[in-house]
Design a protein around this motif. Sequence first.
Motif, mmCIF file in Angstrom:
data_model
loop_
_atom_site.group_PDB
_atom_site.id
_atom_site.type_symbol
_atom_site.label_atom_id
_atom_site.label_comp_id
_atom_site.label_asym_id
_atom_site.label_seq_id
_atom_site.Cartn_x
_atom_site.Cartn_y
_atom_site.Cartn_z
ATOM 1 N N ASN A 100 0.866 -1.181 0.000
ATOM 2 C CA ASN A 100 0.000 0.000 0.000
ATOM 3 C C ASN A 100 0.904 1.233 0.000
ATOM 4 O O ASN A 100 1.549 1.540 1.000
ATOM 5 C CB ASN A 100 -0.913 -0.002 1.227
ATOM 6 N N LYS A 101 0.984 1.927 -1.125
ATOM 7 C CA LYS A 101 1.906 3.055 -1.246
ATOM 8 C C LYS A 101 1.517 4.222 -0.336
ATOM 9 O O LYS A 101 2.335 5.116 -0.100
ATOM 10 C CB LYS A 101 1.995 3.523 -2.692
ATOM 11 N N LYS A 102 0.298 4.221 0.190
ATOM 12 C CA LYS A 102 -0.127 5.288 1.099
ATOM 13 C C LYS A 102 0.156 4.949 2.563
ATOM 14 O O LYS A 102 -0.110 5.768 3.442
ATOM 15 C CB LYS A 102 -1.623 5.555 0.916
ATOM 16 N N ARG A 103 0.662 3.764 2.822
ATOM 17 C CA ARG A 103 0.935 3.366 4.206
ATOM 18 C C ARG A 103 2.017 4.254 4.806
ATOM 19 O O ARG A 103 3.064 4.489 4.212
ATOM 20 C CB ARG A 103 1.362 1.897 4.243
ATOM 21 N N LYS A 104 1.784 4.744 6.015
ATOM 22 C CA LYS A 104 2.728 5.639 6.692
ATOM 23 C C LYS A 104 3.705 4.882 7.590
ATOM 24 O O LYS A 104 4.785 5.382 7.895
ATOM 25 C CB LYS A 104 1.959 6.669 7.533
ATOM 26 N N ASP A 106 5.746 1.217 8.372
ATOM 27 C CA ASP A 106 6.188 -0.070 7.854
ATOM 28 C C ASP A 106 7.038 -0.781 8.895
ATOM 29 O O ASP A 106 7.884 -0.152 9.557
ATOM 30 C CB ASP A 106 7.012 0.105 6.581
ATOM 31 N N ARG A 160 6.833 7.284 7.735
ATOM 32 C CA ARG A 160 7.040 8.171 6.598
ATOM 33 C C ARG A 160 6.736 9.617 6.988
ATOM 34 O O ARG A 160 5.700 9.939 7.536
ATOM 35 C CB ARG A 160 6.153 7.750 5.441
ATOM 36 N N PRO A 163 7.475 11.951 1.034
ATOM 37 C CA PRO A 163 7.447 10.816 0.103
ATOM 38 C C PRO A 163 8.735 9.995 0.061
ATOM 39 O O PRO A 163 8.688 8.778 -0.097
ATOM 40 C CB PRO A 163 7.167 11.490 -1.245
ATOM 41 N N SER A 166 11.854 9.112 5.722
ATOM 42 C CA SER A 166 11.152 8.511 6.850
ATOM 43 C C SER A 166 12.076 8.448 8.061
ATOM 44 O O SER A 166 13.308 8.407 7.923
ATOM 45 C CB SER A 166 10.640 7.114 6.496
#
Length: 203
Positions: A100-104, A106, A160, A163, A166
Amino acid sequence: GGGFNMMHTKSGIENGGGMGYNGIVFGEYHLDNTYAVRAAIDYAYISKSGVSKFHDYNMESETIDKTVVERKGLWNHKFSLGLVSVGFKMNLSNMLAGYNKKRKIDLSMFLGPTAVVAINDKASLSPDESVLEGHKVELVEPFGKQVTMGAHLGVKLNARILPKISAFVEPTLYWLGNINMPSVNFLSVKYMQTLNVGIQYDI
């Protein structure tokens, strides 16, 4: 990044002599959204006090061996280690929940071999120990130059900010192989734990 470290010994978690600290630089090459290969260099400074055997030399003696006597006493150590690692990293968030590229946030896990490099030890006899005038002392087993193979296992939590930027928190457990460190009363397996925090930039 940077942080602190803890030694695990027979008497528990020790930093007798002061808190240890460390710093890390690393790079990762992502094979896909879940797996990556990783290389890291971690510098660890470890302050430790403990009882060690040492030789007491009478430098004013006219004999060849300077009338050496073996004693035991309290020494203060300031160890420097280099930990050079390569490994395999898995993004647990993507593995379990999908990419999920919108995940903040990881969560990742990594592991692999580590070369443990002994850099130096600024060792000194404790001022509480008595040494006669004209005498010199040396450790029986000093912390010499040595390289031994170990391993590492760690997890990394990324948050993050931008973009490509992080913040990360990274606890890592290092197995130190067969390294010899005077005054450190290791368990049967020699290991150390580090905790680093820092900023990561994604190219």
